[in-house]
Enzyme design. Structure first.
Site, mmCIF file in Angstrom:
data_model
loop_
_atom_site.group_PDB
_atom_site.id
_atom_site.type_symbol
_atom_site.label_atom_id
_atom_site.label_comp_id
_atom_site.label_asym_id
_atom_site.label_seq_id
_atom_site.Cartn_x
_atom_site.Cartn_y
_atom_site.Cartn_z
ATOM 1 N N CYS A 107 -14.905 0.172 1.360
ATOM 2 C CA CYS A 107 -15.264 1.539 1.734
ATOM 3 C C CYS A 107 -13.953 2.309 1.917
ATOM 4 O O CYS A 107 -13.252 2.126 2.913
ATOM 5 C CB CYS A 107 -16.086 1.517 3.016
ATOM 6 N N CYS A 134 1.834 6.429 -3.045
ATOM 7 C CA CYS A 134 2.898 5.782 -3.830
ATOM 8 C C CYS A 134 2.510 5.464 -5.267
ATOM 9 O O CYS A 134 3.314 4.907 -6.003
ATOM 10 C CB CYS A 134 3.365 4.511 -3.126
ATOM 11 N N CYS A 165 -3.063 4.644 -5.276
ATOM 12 C CA CYS A 165 -2.702 5.096 -3.941
ATOM 13 C C CYS A 165 -2.172 6.528 -4.047
ATOM 14 O O CYS A 165 -1.280 6.804 -4.866
ATOM 15 C CB CYS A 165 -1.642 4.179 -3.340
ATOM 16 N N CYS A 214 -2.597 -0.101 1.304
ATOM 17 C CA CYS A 214 -1.862 -0.250 0.055
ATOM 18 C C CYS A 214 -0.783 -1.298 0.311
ATOM 19 O O CYS A 214 -0.045 -1.211 1.296
ATOM 20 C CB CYS A 214 -1.241 1.090 -0.350
#
Length: 164
Positions: A147, A78, A75, A123
């Site tokens: 995607c 984070c 991510c 996330c």
């Protein structure tokens, strides 16, 4: 008769995006929560647009779309590991695509923003919008196509990753 059909069609279309069908997640329901000002200070304008406002980057604009190195995609907000390179494939859509997520690190909700239900991915740590998952992926594996907006990801090459 035509007027009735037209009215019925219009009613169906307008009801598909009603307020009762808005996203099921709350931005403060994830382990990492920050104010909009904090996110804006940490992310680029495009990262903020995609991750925090559920935007979409232009197709074929991410260098990660054609990245074929071994490693893990994290991510961008984070640093949570989300997808392994071994599950990446070229879907031809213009966005990085994966047939499998790292279990437990991606959260799923239903998105009705364009008038019909789609499975949206976030996330699981910070709630950042990643993209959507579809059932048109490789049949030989999971049949799924995650995607993902490349700007929502940070690639960590294999020689820089820890056991994840």
């Amino acid at each position: 008769m035509k007027k009735i059909l037209l009215f019925a069609l219009a009613a169906i279309l307008f009801n598909c995006n009603g307020s009762a069908q808005k996203k099921e997640t709350k931005k403060d329901s994830f382990p990492i929560t920050k104010t909009d000002a904090e996110w804006k200070a940490e992310l680029t304008k495009m990262e903020y647009y995609v991750l925090r406002e559920a935007g979409t980057e232009r197709a074929f604009s991410s260098p990660l779309n054609k990245n074929y190195e071994k490693g893990v995609y994290h991510c961008a907000a984070c640093d949570t590991p989300l997808f392994k390179s071994e599950h990446k494939f070229d879907s031809g859509t213009g966005w990085p695509s994966f047939d499998k997520e790292i279990e437990g690190n991606v959260a799923f909700t239903t998105d009705y923003e364009i008038g019909y239900a789609r499975t949206e991915e976030h996330c699981a740590t910070c709630g950042g919008h990643l993209g959507h998952v579809f059932n048109d992926g490789p049949k030989a594996t999971t049949g799924k196509r995650h995607c993902i907006n490349g700007v929502a990801l940070k690639f960590v090459p294999e020689n820089n990753t820890k056991d994840e």
